[in-house]
Design an enzyme around this catalytic site. Structure first.
Site, PDB file in Angstrom:
ATOM      1  N   TYR A  57      18.208  -9.286  -7.229  1.00  0.00           N
ATOM      2  CA  TYR A  57      17.109  -9.728  -8.230  1.00  0.00           C
ATOM      3  C   TYR A  57      17.876 -10.496  -9.615  1.00  0.00           C
ATOM      4  O   TYR A  57      18.284  -9.673 -10.265  1.00  0.00           O
ATOM      5  CB  TYR A  57      15.999  -8.730  -8.596  1.00  0.00           C
ATOM      6  CG  TYR A  57      15.722  -7.967  -7.707  1.00  0.00           C
ATOM      7  CD1 TYR A  57      15.539  -8.415  -6.234  1.00  0.00           C
ATOM      8  CD2 TYR A  57      14.767  -6.736  -7.752  1.00  0.00           C
ATOM      9  CE1 TYR A  57      14.736  -7.641  -5.255  1.00  0.00           C
ATOM     10  CE2 TYR A  57      14.254  -5.969  -6.739  1.00  0.00           C
ATOM     11  CZ  TYR A  57      14.363  -6.721  -5.500  1.00  0.00           C
ATOM     12  OH  TYR A  57      13.628  -5.797  -4.409  1.00  0.00           O
ATOM     13  N   SER A 203       5.253  -4.544  -2.258  1.00  0.00           N
ATOM     14  CA  SER A 203       4.346  -5.766  -2.033  1.00  0.00           C
ATOM     15  C   SER A 203       2.678  -5.137  -1.512  1.00  0.00           C
ATOM     16  O   SER A 203       2.458  -5.502  -0.589  1.00  0.00           O
ATOM     17  CB  SER A 203       4.657  -6.826  -1.154  1.00  0.00           C
ATOM     18  OG  SER A 203       5.788  -7.673  -1.756  1.00  0.00           O
ATOM     19  N   LEU A 205       0.038  -5.333  -2.790  1.00  0.00           N
ATOM     20  CA  LEU A 205      -0.908  -6.303  -3.076  1.00  0.00           C
ATOM     21  C   LEU A 205      -0.742  -7.605  -2.070  1.00  0.00           C
ATOM     22  O   LEU A 205      -1.280  -8.610  -2.694  1.00  0.00           O
ATOM     23  CB  LEU A 205      -1.148  -6.339  -4.583  1.00  0.00           C
ATOM     24  CG  LEU A 205      -1.606  -5.115  -5.416  1.00  0.00           C
ATOM     25  CD1 LEU A 205      -1.457  -5.494  -6.750  1.00  0.00           C
ATOM     26  CD2 LEU A 205      -2.973  -5.009  -5.030  1.00  0.00           C
ATOM     27  N   ARG A 207       2.016  -9.655  -2.201  1.00  0.00           N
ATOM     28  CA  ARG A 207       2.563 -10.695  -3.035  1.00  0.00           C
ATOM     29  C   ARG A 207       1.430 -11.431  -4.019  1.00  0.00           C
ATOM     30  O   ARG A 207       1.341 -12.353  -4.227  1.00  0.00           O
ATOM     31  CB  ARG A 207       3.245 -11.662  -2.192  1.00  0.00           C
ATOM     32  CG  ARG A 207       4.470 -11.135  -1.618  1.00  0.00           C
ATOM     33  CD  ARG A 207       5.166 -11.949  -0.834  1.00  0.00           C
ATOM     34  NE  ARG A 207       6.560 -11.472  -0.538  1.00  0.00           N
ATOM     35  CZ  ARG A 207       6.458 -10.714   0.634  1.00  0.00           C
ATOM     36  NH1 ARG A 207       5.612 -10.122   1.258  1.00  0.00           N
ATOM     37  NH2 ARG A 207       7.504  -9.891   0.854  1.00  0.00           N
ATOM     38  N   GLY A 208       0.331 -10.383  -4.359  1.00  0.00           N
ATOM     39  CA  GLY A 208      -0.707 -10.804  -5.350  1.00  0.00           C
ATOM     40  C   GLY A 208      -1.803 -11.395  -4.642  1.00  0.00           C
ATOM     41  O   GLY A 208      -2.660 -11.570  -5.297  1.00  0.00           O
ATOM     42  N   PHE A 209      -1.754 -11.895  -3.435  1.00  0.00           N
ATOM     43  CA  PHE A 209      -2.777 -12.366  -2.678  1.00  0.00           C
ATOM     44  C   PHE A 209      -4.012 -11.579  -2.443  1.00  0.00           C
ATOM     45  O   PHE A 209      -5.285 -12.148  -2.617  1.00  0.00           O
ATOM     46  CB  PHE A 209      -2.348 -12.846  -1.207  1.00  0.00           C
ATOM     47  CG  PHE A 209      -3.156 -13.775  -0.432  1.00  0.00           C
ATOM     48  CD1 PHE A 209      -3.532 -14.937  -0.951  1.00  0.00           C
ATOM     49  CD2 PHE A 209      -4.026 -13.172   0.537  1.00  0.00           C
ATOM     50  CE1 PHE A 209      -4.389 -15.801  -0.018  1.00  0.00           C
ATOM     51  CE2 PHE A 209      -4.751 -13.927   1.283  1.00  0.00           C
ATOM     52  CZ  PHE A 209      -5.301 -15.257   0.715  1.00  0.00           C
TER      53      PHE A 209
END
Length: 328
Positions: A57, A203, A205, A207-209
């Site tokens: 990262y 992830s 969520l 990736r936020g979607f």
């Protein structure tokens, strides 16, 4: 969430929800160290103990960022990081799991983190050219040397998990798991539970979607990885938005956000499940942690499953090249 809400990953006790730190350095646009450090400190204040990083990262930036926190609050953290990607960002993936690289990567991570040991050390992706016995054997040597306390794997297949665990106990398997990614439920999760291995969904969520915040990729940074992912592509995105709208309706009836309901669903997968939603903002950290207090009945879970059926999700979670790295 309170500081007493804990779960176990094998023999390792951690907070019931961890914090994924990738987005602080990689994948979602420019970094903001001050914002990220504020979120990290707030997470510890609220009882989060598990912080998840990787040497990949930000090409080491994320570990260096965590090192600044750890210099002040090491005793409050269950520190997880990963090795395996030997390429630079933006280059074709090169995975290494040979013993020499395992040792080299661990020493480099310890230097960047500024610590003398890593609590949970994962292989980020399985190297198909190297027997998993060699990789985990080298990781076990790190445990014997006191540099690592517990071992983990990421996105490994069921048979690989079995073989790895036979060499040295595996505390956790980290894989993507959410309402729109349920690949590990059929075979991998049962094997982990048979062997006493905890599950760490990244992830959770989508990736936020699944929060409902994204109706398109417009407004995302040009370097945002979601711009290249099939589920966010034209055609797929519209079909997937229908799932989010139904989830949002259920959430509104409960007086919570769609993201909180999606996270609560993951938290209810079992007491051996510790999701690590990622954020660099205090606001979203607090919103995510509130999901640990949401109780869902069998009827609630059935309604959520009906609103977000796995076979309605359009598109793979990665491009073809990245999908080849999953489930080895």
């Amino acid at each position: 969430m309170t500081g007493t809400a804990t779960r176990r990953l094998g023999a390792l006790e951690v907070s019931a929800q961890g914090l994924g730190c990738m987005g602080m350095s990689h994948g979602y646009g420019a970094s903001d160290d001050a914002m990220s450090l504020a979120t990290l400190h707030r997470a510890l204040d609220l009882g989060v103990t598990l912080l998840d990083s990787s040497d990949f990262y930000g090409a080491g930036h994320n570990e260096e960022l965590l090192g600044r926190l750890l210099a002040e609050r090491r005793d409050e953290v269950v520190l997880a990081t990963k090795f395996g990607f030997a390429n630079r960002l933006g280059e074709p993936a090169v995975i290494r799991g040979d013993a020499a690289y395992v040792r080299q990567a661990c020493d480099a991570s310890l230097r960047r983190l500024g610590v003398d040991h890593i609590d949970l050390y994962y292989q980020h992706r399985v190297d198909p050219r190297v027997p998993i016995e060699e990789t985990v054997g080298a990781m076990a040597e790190l445990v014997a040397a006191g540099k690592v306390r517990h071992l983990g794997l990421c996105e490994a297949g069921a048979e690989t998990v079995r073989r790895a665990h036979a060499v040295h106990p595996i505390a956790a398997l980290q894989s993507e798991w959410s309402l729109w990614t349920r690949d590990l439920e059929r075979e991998i999760a049962p094997v982990c539970r048979e062997l006493g291995i905890g599950l760490v969904p990244f992830s959770p969520l989508g990736r936020g979607f699944l929060t409902g915040r994204y109706a398109s990729v417009e407004g995302m940074a040009e370097t945002d990885v979601r711009r290249t992912q099939p589920r966010f592509a034209d055609g797929n995105l519209e079909q997937n938005l229908a799932i989010v709208r139904k989830l949002a309706e259920l959430a509104a009836a409960r007086g919570v956000t769609a993201g909180q309901l999606a996270l609560a669903w993951v938290q209810h997968r079992g007491e051996d499940v510790v999701p690590i939603p990622g954020t660099r903002r205090v606001r979203y950290l607090e919103e995510n942690l509130a999901a640990t207090a949401i109780e869902l009945s069998a009827d609630d879970l059935a309604a959520i499953d009906a609103a977000a059926p796995a076979d309605r999700v359009a598109g793979t979670r990665y491009d073809a090249g990245s999908m080849e790295l999953v489930g080895r």
